[in-house]
Design a protein around this motif. Sequence first.
Motif, PDB file in Angstrom:
ATOM      1  N   ALA A 168      54.110  10.578 -15.311  1.00  0.00           N
ATOM      2  CA  ALA A 168      53.707  11.647 -14.400  1.00  0.00           C
ATOM      3  C   ALA A 168      53.024  11.051 -13.167  1.00  0.00           C
ATOM      4  O   ALA A 168      53.236  11.486 -12.049  1.00  0.00           O
ATOM      5  N   TRP A 169      52.234  10.038 -13.440  1.00  0.00           N
ATOM      6  CA  TRP A 169      51.527   9.378 -12.329  1.00  0.00           C
ATOM      7  C   TRP A 169      52.504   8.568 -11.479  1.00  0.00           C
ATOM      8  O   TRP A 169      52.512   8.650 -10.257  1.00  0.00           O
ATOM      9  N   THR A 170      53.321   7.772 -12.159  1.00  0.00           N
ATOM     10  CA  THR A 170      54.119   6.793 -11.413  1.00  0.00           C
ATOM     11  C   THR A 170      55.386   7.379 -10.791  1.00  0.00           C
ATOM     12  O   THR A 170      56.096   6.681 -10.088  1.00  0.00           O
ATOM     13  N   GLU A 171      55.630   8.669 -11.024  1.00  0.00           N
ATOM     14  CA  GLU A 171      56.785   9.279 -10.383  1.00  0.00           C
ATOM     15  C   GLU A 171      56.656   9.226  -8.854  1.00  0.00           C
ATOM     16  O   GLU A 171      57.620   8.966  -8.161  1.00  0.00           O
ATOM     17  N   GLY A 172      55.457   9.459  -8.372  1.00  0.00           N
ATOM     18  CA  GLY A 172      55.295   9.538  -6.920  1.00  0.00           C
ATOM     19  C   GLY A 172      54.409   8.456  -6.328  1.00  0.00           C
ATOM     20  O   GLY A 172      54.193   8.405  -5.127  1.00  0.00           O
ATOM     21  N   ARG A 173      53.832   7.629  -7.191  1.00  0.00           N
ATOM     22  CA  ARG A 173      52.936   6.585  -6.659  1.00  0.00           C
ATOM     23  C   ARG A 173      52.853   5.450  -7.670  1.00  0.00           C
ATOM     24  O   ARG A 173      53.163   5.640  -8.844  1.00  0.00           O
ATOM     25  N   ASP A 174      52.402   4.307  -7.216  1.00  0.00           N
ATOM     26  CA  ASP A 174      52.231   3.177  -8.123  1.00  0.00           C
ATOM     27  C   ASP A 174      50.919   3.330  -8.868  1.00  0.00           C
ATOM     28  O   ASP A 174      50.036   4.085  -8.463  1.00  0.00           O
ATOM     29  N   LEU A 175      50.798   2.611  -9.962  1.00  0.00           N
ATOM     30  CA  LEU A 175      49.526   2.568 -10.677  1.00  0.00           C
ATOM     31  C   LEU A 175      48.940   1.167 -10.495  1.00  0.00           C
ATOM     32  O   LEU A 175      49.523   0.186 -10.960  1.00  0.00           O
ATOM     33  N   PRO A 176      47.816   1.083  -9.790  1.00  0.00           N
ATOM     34  CA  PRO A 176      47.192  -0.238  -9.628  1.00  0.00           C
ATOM     35  C   PRO A 176      46.929  -0.856 -11.001  1.00  0.00           C
ATOM     36  O   PRO A 176      46.496  -0.165 -11.917  1.00  0.00           O
ATOM     37  N   SER A 177      47.181  -2.126 -11.131  1.00  0.00           N
ATOM     38  CA  SER A 177      47.021  -2.739 -12.453  1.00  0.00           C
ATOM     39  C   SER A 177      45.567  -3.152 -12.660  1.00  0.00           C
ATOM     40  O   SER A 177      44.825  -3.351 -11.706  1.00  0.00           O
ATOM     41  N   PRO A 178      45.157  -3.271 -13.913  1.00  0.00           N
ATOM     42  CA  PRO A 178      43.817  -3.786 -14.188  1.00  0.00           C
ATOM     43  C   PRO A 178      43.735  -5.238 -13.710  1.00  0.00           C
ATOM     44  O   PRO A 178      44.742  -5.943 -13.671  1.00  0.00           O
ATOM     45  N   GLN A 179      42.512  -5.658 -13.377  1.00  0.00           N
ATOM     46  CA  GLN A 179      42.348  -7.039 -12.918  1.00  0.00           C
ATOM     47  C   GLN A 179      42.531  -8.023 -14.060  1.00  0.00           C
ATOM     48  O   GLN A 179      42.879  -9.173 -13.850  1.00  0.00           O
ATOM     49  N   GLY A 180      42.266  -7.589 -15.267  1.00  0.00           N
ATOM     50  CA  GLY A 180      42.401  -8.490 -16.419  1.00  0.00           C
ATOM     51  C   GLY A 180      41.397  -8.109 -17.472  1.00  0.00           C
ATOM     52  O   GLY A 180      41.388  -6.974 -17.937  1.00  0.00           O
ATOM     53  N   ARG A 181      40.514  -9.048 -17.815  1.00  0.00           N
ATOM     54  CA  ARG A 181      39.514  -8.756 -18.828  1.00  0.00           C
ATOM     55  C   ARG A 181      38.551  -7.697 -18.303  1.00  0.00           C
ATOM     56  O   ARG A 181      38.254  -7.636 -17.116  1.00  0.00           O
ATOM     57  N   THR A 182      38.049  -6.859 -19.224  1.00  0.00           N
ATOM     58  CA  THR A 182      37.192  -5.754 -18.796  1.00  0.00           C
ATOM     59  C   THR A 182      35.847  -6.292 -18.324  1.00  0.00           C
ATOM     60  O   THR A 182      35.469  -7.428 -18.619  1.00  0.00           O
ATOM     61  N   PHE A 183      35.140  -5.417 -17.638  1.00  0.00           N
ATOM     62  CA  PHE A 183      33.805  -5.799 -17.180  1.00  0.00           C
ATOM     63  C   PHE A 183      32.933  -6.163 -18.368  1.00  0.00           C
ATOM     64  O   PHE A 183      32.234  -7.188 -18.356  1.00  0.00           O
ATOM     65  N   GLN A 184      32.988  -5.327 -19.391  1.00  0.00           N
ATOM     66  CA  GLN A 184      32.129  -5.554 -20.560  1.00  0.00           C
ATOM     67  C   GLN A 184      32.421  -6.913 -21.217  1.00  0.00           C
ATOM     68  O   GLN A 184      31.498  -7.634 -21.594  1.00  0.00           O
ATOM     69  N   GLN A 185      33.689  -7.248 -21.315  1.00  0.00           N
ATOM     70  CA  GLN A 185      34.061  -8.560 -21.890  1.00  0.00           C
ATOM     71  C   GLN A 185      33.471  -9.693 -21.060  1.00  0.00           C
ATOM     72  O   GLN A 185      32.853 -10.611 -21.577  1.00  0.00           O
ATOM     73  N   GLN A 186      33.688  -9.590 -19.773  1.00  0.00           N
ATOM     74  CA  GLN A 186      33.229 -10.670 -18.894  1.00  0.00           C
ATOM     75  C   GLN A 186      31.715 -10.771 -18.893  1.00  0.00           C
ATOM     76  O   GLN A 186      31.143 -11.848 -18.882  1.00  0.00           O
ATOM     77  N   TRP A 187      31.079  -9.599 -18.890  1.00  0.00           N
ATOM     78  CA  TRP A 187      29.614  -9.558 -18.868  1.00  0.00           C
ATOM     79  C   TRP A 187      29.053 -10.213 -20.128  1.00  0.00           C
ATOM     80  O   TRP A 187      28.107 -10.989 -20.064  1.00  0.00           O
TER      81      TRP A 187
END
Lengths: 228, 473, 261
Positions: B447-466
Motif C-alpha cells: 500500500a505504501w510502495t504503490e506510490g512512493r518508495d520506502l526509505p530503508s533502515p540504516q542498519g542496526r537499531t539505535f538501541q542495539q548500537q547504544w
Amino acid sequence: MSSREIMLAKIRNSLGRGPLGGDAIQAIEKRLKNPTPNTIPARGQGGAKERAATFSKMASQCDCTVDLLNDVSEIPGALKTYLETNNQPMAIRVAPVADLQDIPWDEEPALVVNYGNAEETDHVGLISAWGGVAESGTIVALSGPQNPTALNFLPDTFVALLYSKKIASNYEEAWSRVRSESNQDNFMPRTVNWITGPSRTADIEQTLLLGVHGPRRVHILLLDNEKS
Amino acid sequence: MKPTSANFYTNVDKALVDKTLQKALRKTAVGFPMLRAKAIDALPEFDTLRDDAVTLKNDVLDNLDYYLERFETKAIEQGGQVHWCSDTQEANETVLKICQAANAKTVTKGKSMIGEEMGVNEYLEEHGIEPIETDLGEYIIQLRNEPPSHIVGPAIHVPKEEVAEAFKEAHTELDAERSLEEPQELLEEARAILREKFINADVGITGANFLVAETGSSAIVTNEGNGDLTQILPRVHIVLASIEKVVPTLEDASTILRVLARSITGQDLSVYTTFSTGPRRDDDIDGPEEFHVILLDNGRSEMLGNEFRDMLRCIRCGSCLGHCPIYTTIGGHAYGWVYSGPMGKVLIPNLIGHEQSKHLPNACTMCGKCEEVCPLRIPIPTMNRVWRGKEHEAKYSSRASRIALGFWAFMAKRPKLYHLLAGFKYSILGKIGRKKGRFTSVPFASAWTEGRDLPSPQGRTFQQQWSDRGGKR
Amino acid sequence: MVSTPNNAQSLNVGLFVTCLVDLFRPSIGFATVKLLEDNGCIVSVPENQTCCGQPAYNSGDQKNSIEIAKQVISAFKGFDYVVLPSGSCAAMISQHYPLLFKDDSQWEAPAKELATKTFELTTFLTDILKVETVEATFEQQATYHDSCSGLRELGIKNQPRKLLSSVKGLELKESKKAEECCGFGGSFSVKYPKISERIVRDKIEDAQKTETQTLIGGDLGCLMNMAGKLKRENAPMEVRHVAEVLAGMTDVPAIGEGEDK
C-alpha cells in the motif's frame, strides 16, 4: 406523547436533569430581557463623521457605490446622473415613505417616479434605509407599512437613501435602536434585512458574478444633512 | 438520499481520476483559505469573537430545552407556528401537510442542509409537488440529480460546460442553439428562469442559520438573495431548522455572524442577512401570510449527551472543508452523503449510523487543521478518535488490520522481545536496503510502495548500537 | 562520554528515541544525544521503551494505549526531563497521556508529571536550555516542513528555524505550504494509500518550488513519506531530520538515499 414532549425529554435526559428550575430560568430570562453585547470590534466605532467614513469605505469594498450628498435637493440630480452613467431607465419605483415623497422630484422631469412595492417590470428601486452599520458597510431595512421588502430584491438596481446620522457603529447599536424605537415586548418587524453589497454568486467554477437573483448593483445616497 | 458512505474506497477511486473535479478542488484548496486569511488579518478581534461564540453556544447546549421553548413561545406570540419533529420522516410529513393545506403546486427553496438531510425534495416530488432549488449551485445539482459536494458551494465540482449541458436539457422552451459558454450567460439564464419560479411559487422553504430565543425570529444568510425572494413572495414560508440552531439573543447572533462568513468566503458578512419574525403584519405591504418553523431533532438530542456534543456548536460555515487535505483531494461526494469534509466525518456516522460510515473517521491524518480554522473551535480530530474507538470495540475494522495492530501492541508491550526481534529484522532490512537507501516494493507494505518508495533502515537499531557502545554515543 | 556541562546545567535527561528513529534512522538518535550533551545534559536511554503508543491511540485501541503509556511512564520515572526527536510523539505524551488517565487515582498524577517534563528536541533546546546557536555547518539551501502535531499541538514553529539560522552556510527558504499536512498520518498512509500519495505529491511539488536542495523536518514519519515520494519521482531534493543538521551530522546519506547514491 407528542414529538415536542419526546424531544424535550430526550434533551433533558442527555443533559442529565429535569426541566430548569426557578433560579436557572431567572438567570436566562435576565439575559434574554437585557441582552448584553459580546466582544465588539473597534472598527466602526467613533463619532458620526468617522462612522460615515468607515461605512462608505466598507460599502465600497463590497461593490456598492456611494454618493455623498449634503441636501435632499441634490437627490434627483444625483440619481439621474447615476442612472445615466449606468445605462439604466429613468423610471424608479420608490417606497411610499414620507421622506422619499418629500424629495423635490420635479427638479428632474426626466425621472419617472412611482410609489409602491416592486413589480416584476421595475428596473430601479429606491428605499429610505432605516439605518446603516459602519463596521461592514451594511444597509439595514425594516419591513413595515411604508417599507415593502420586495423592493430590496426585485429591481436590477437598488438605491438606498441613508442619513449619515442613522449609521450605527456596529450591529449591537442597531439592535438597541430597533428595541427602543418599538418600545414593545415584541419589537421585531416581520423582516429585518441587512444588505451588504449587490447579489453575488461564485457557484459556477468559483467565478465571482454579481446579480444572480437580487440587484446587480447597489447605490447608496449618503446624506449628511446635519448642517441643514 | 441513499448514503453511499459504505463505498468509500470506490468513491475515492472515482474522485481521484475525475480530472474536472481535481481541477475544481485545486481552486478550492487555494481560494477559500486565502480569503479567510485575508479577512482575519483585517479583524484583530477575530479570535476573541470565536471564544465568545464558543461560550454562547455552550450555554445554548446546556439549556437547550429552555431556549427552544422560549423560541417557540415568542414565535407563536407573533403568529408563527412551530412544529417539533423527532426525525426526518416526521419533518417531511409536516412540510407536506403545510404545502397541501396551501394547495401548493410549486415550492421554491433556499439552500438548506436540513432540507438535504431530510431529502425533502424527493419527498415532495413523490407527492406531486414540484420543489425548485433557487440557490444557483443547488439549482445546478438539482438538475443533475446529485447531492451537494460542499456546504457553501454545492456545485463547485461542476464545470461550466456541464452546467450548460444541464441547462439545455432542462430549459427546453429556449432556443437550443443559444450560447451558454460564459458563466455570465449561464447566470442570466438561471436568473430569468428562476425569477418566474419565485413569482409563481405557492410556498417558500428556507433553512435557518439561527433561531433567536429572545425574539422568536429565524435568520438566514445568502449571497444571492434567493433566500429572500423565496420567503417574501409566496403565501407560505416554511423554515427548516435543527434544534441546535437556537441562540439566545440578537447580540449572540451578531457575534456568530462576525465569524461565519469570514471563515469561508472571507466576507465581513454575506450579502444578505435576514431576520424573519412571524408572518406579515396586518399593515405590511408584502411578506408571507403563514410562517412555519420545523424544529428537527434527528439524533441531535442524543449527541447532546454523548462524546459528540461539541459538534452541535457547528454553524455550517464550511471552513474545515477547504482546509482539509483529504477533502481537497477527494471532494465532497466521496463521503457519500449530504455532509462532507471534517465536519461530515463526525456528523455522518451520528446521523446515518456508524457501521455504514465507518471509513469516514479513519480517512483523516489527524493534522488538526480543521480544529485550527473552526470558528467554534470544535475538536474534530478528537471526535474522529472517539469514532475509531467505537469501531475498534465494535470490531467494524478489518480483521487484517486488527491482527496487525494486535501483533504490534503485543510487541510494543514487551520491550526485550521487541528489541531482540527489531534488532534482528532491521539489521537484515538495513543490509538489503542500505546500498540503495530505499525499497521500491516491500511485501506487506505494498500500500505504501504503490506510490512512493520506502526509505530503508540504516542498519542496526539505535538501541542495539547504544547498548553496544555501553550507553554512550 | 558525557561532556562537561558548560553552563552549570547538568540536567538528567531521558531520551525517548521513538520507534521510527530506533528502527529506521538511529543517526537521528545519536544527533539528539550529541545536541543534548553539548549543552550540558546527562543523557540516558531507558531500555524499557518501544513506542509511545500513538498507533494504538489513533486506532481507537484504548486498552493497549493505556498499557503502553503505563510502560512509558514507568520507564521514564526520575528524569528531570524527557526529550524526543519528534513533535508527534512528544505531543502524544504531553497532551494525550493525561487524557488517557483522566480520573485514574493511581496513574493520573504520574501521567501529568511526565507530560510536564516531556519536550520535543528543538523546543527543549530553545525554551528550556535557552540555546541560541549551535556549532554546525551545512552548506545548503533548505526548506522546512512543519509537522502537524508539533505545529498545532505544541506550537513548534520558530524553535527549529531559530536554531537552523545559526548553522553555518545554511540558508532557509520558506515554502508556501510549509504548514500543510504531508499525508502521512501514521496508519492513514497504508489504510488510504491513494489519498496519502496524492497529498504527498502536492506537498513535494510545493517544497521543490523553493528550488532548494534539502527538505528539513522534525518528524521522521513525515520525512520518510516525503523522501519516499521524492525518490519515486527521481527528484534530486534530499530529506533530513533537523537533529542531524543541528548536530552537524550530515555525513550519513540523507533519508532514502543509499550509500551508492
